[in-house]
Design an enzyme around this catalytic site. Sequence first.
Site: not given
Length: 817
Positions: A338, A346, A518
Amino acid sequence: MASSAKQVVEVDGHRIALTNLDKVLYPEDGFTKGDVLAYYAAVAWALVPLATGRPATRKRWPDGVGTTGEPGHPFYVKNLESHAPDWIHRGTIAHRSGENTYPVVDDLATLTWLAQQATLEVHVPQWRFTADGEAGRPDRLVLDLDPGEGAGLRECAEVARLLRPVLQGMDLELFPVTSGSKGIHLFAHLSGRWTSDHVTEVAHELARSLEADHPDLVVSDMKKANRHGKVLVDWSQNRAAKTTLVPYSLRGTTHVHAAAPRTWEELDADDLAQLTPDEVVRRLERDGDLLADLAPAAARRDALTRYRSMRDAGRTPEPVPEAAPARGDDDTFVIQEHRASRLHWDFRLERNGVLVSWALPKGVPASGKENHLAVHTEDHPLEYATFTGDIPKGEYGGGHVETWDAGTYETEKFRDDEVIVTLHGGKDGGLGGGPVKVALIRTEREKPKGSQGERWLIHRMELDPAPVADQPAPEDRPHRNARPREPSAPSTAATPKPMLATAGAPLDPDEAWSIEMKWDGVRCVARVEDGRVVLTSRNDLDLTPSYPELQALAEHVHADSAVLDGEIVALDAKGRPSFSRLQQRMGLTRKQDVEPAMRAQAVQLLLFDVLEVDGRATVRAPYRDRRDLLERLVDGGGPVEVPPVVATASGDDLRGAVDDAMATSRELGLEGVVVKRADAPYRPGARSKDWVKRKHERQQEVVVGGWRPGHGRREGGVGSLLVGVNEDGRLRYAGRVGTGFSDEDLDAIAARLAGHDRRTSPFDDVPRADAGDAHWVTPALVGEVRFAEWTDDGRLRQASWRGWRPDKRPEEVVRES
């Protein structure tokens, strides 16, 4: 919504069938199921943020709440019903009595489906699931003001007013909610720094102190019988295992009311009363959500207030959204160069729907020999992660912004005063392409004069050491649970391997098919000879020492010798097979381990086929003949049973018979059904479409190839497992499994993986974010997970651990359809 006919509606893209809409659930008020659905649709935008991310316990009234003289018959529901739609998000919690899988109410569709099930009340804890599916730290405190006989809302309001300045002295603002029943709930937003035990201790002390100061009005001990004219300050709902009614939820009271947030001015009114659903909806339309600052989702929307106040969307190209987007995966980072009035970098980490940000005047330290200043600034929107460009001169932050590095990160700590993360940047990024571990540590809580934020420092840390050298491949050493078969084998004859079913294959209606339940257990082939029984798993492990009570099978067989196919199961208190209970017995071979485990948890052998009788093979006989032979050959009793065939059908009757069997299986709490072609022979060791399995819950066998360290209460141990399945001749990565474990399970897993370390990943396609802190192991062990669905990139979504499968070999594990 007055029709009793079935209606199919689309909610959030999901089709939901609504029935019995004119059924009266509140007889005293004529409030119907359709009215319940309409109310929840109207308040969902405010209710859902208060429930999202949390396991929901529901209270259902299928027959309505009843009348004053004849109350209804409600029941609490923890586990999500097996027939629930796959799109409902869910989370698993391990309790002492076993695991429960809860729904997570994070959208209107889920709330609608629950209301269709006659759910009137939704209760949640004060914590949310973490990204790994674990119970997080509480993000709110609750005090339940419950009036005893002779006390009411007026006394509860008086206690609330006494508590408010005390909590304000702790920098906590209370939000009052009339509970919809008798009392008042007081909520306060927490930062997530404290554990549930800590918050509970604080709440208990608050209640005791208030009782000491106002003994004629307040009681803190729930065991005290003398509560007449007093208000119980129930502090216990802050415990991790406790739940509280979600604000805006209905109550299952004789007259229909709802829990509703109130202003402090309202608590001063002499006519303070519980609110009806219509009153709650009108207040929401008029006043908005009074709990906007309590709900995490609302808090995320408000997290950008300062950011917006510092920018004019008409003057800057920076993104200035009206609200933060929905929370992502908390794993994105960006570092932006920046060039403002002073060059700085930043540093931004995605967290809770925003980018938590620091300004670094000197950038990221090049080594651990120096620390750099980091100034904590306002949260930025997620869209800022891809922003590059020029901010006009004169605007806040005026200057040029460009990406210095970006990628993903893993969290080790993320607290109000300390953050430790490992960054994985781009190949050409400023960090050099490799993983970089940094710590951010707050040094001053208050902003220095003239500063934009609190002072922190950023420190570069050493990466964790790489795992040690490779271990031998699995075929080069025996399985840890394998035992020689000779000592217990009465015969030198080879034991056939069991025939396997195919998941979800189509059924030919021109054939006759038999349907069996099952069973959720461990498959085995039992050889009975000379009064002895040898049990062999499907991958040739000798299971005989693990289940000595199954020697009783020899007394139930009417033949000199036999080879039988079946399933070893452990039953819960309701007589249903429980795989988690069976885990207590699996893998134990030493007598000193087996005997106490056998006393604590018995097993049964459920038989469903016969492969050999008195030395003669029966595998070529059709299934219907083998079943008839089995039922004549074996007497059920004790630990041995021959479950019946549910039905045999073909043609137009087949589909209905399977659907009916699935419904019965679901009602019994079983895993599903297996449908077998009546004329089919037995095919040892083959996976055949002559046997088709249908399951209610999606399950998948997986190969464990690594683990990642845990955090919080799991710190120092295994936090999640990295698993895969075989596909196209490769072991493909299938994702992480971080839920479904108890603390004991994790200790046992760590011990089981010890000695299996290897240097490299056994998978060929692990994302960098998952591989960063992974500890790789030789892929020799097989487990089983339950999951919601396969993602487009071949990952298991919402996978939860079920347990080890020592009866399976890694090379057998493939993706089930």
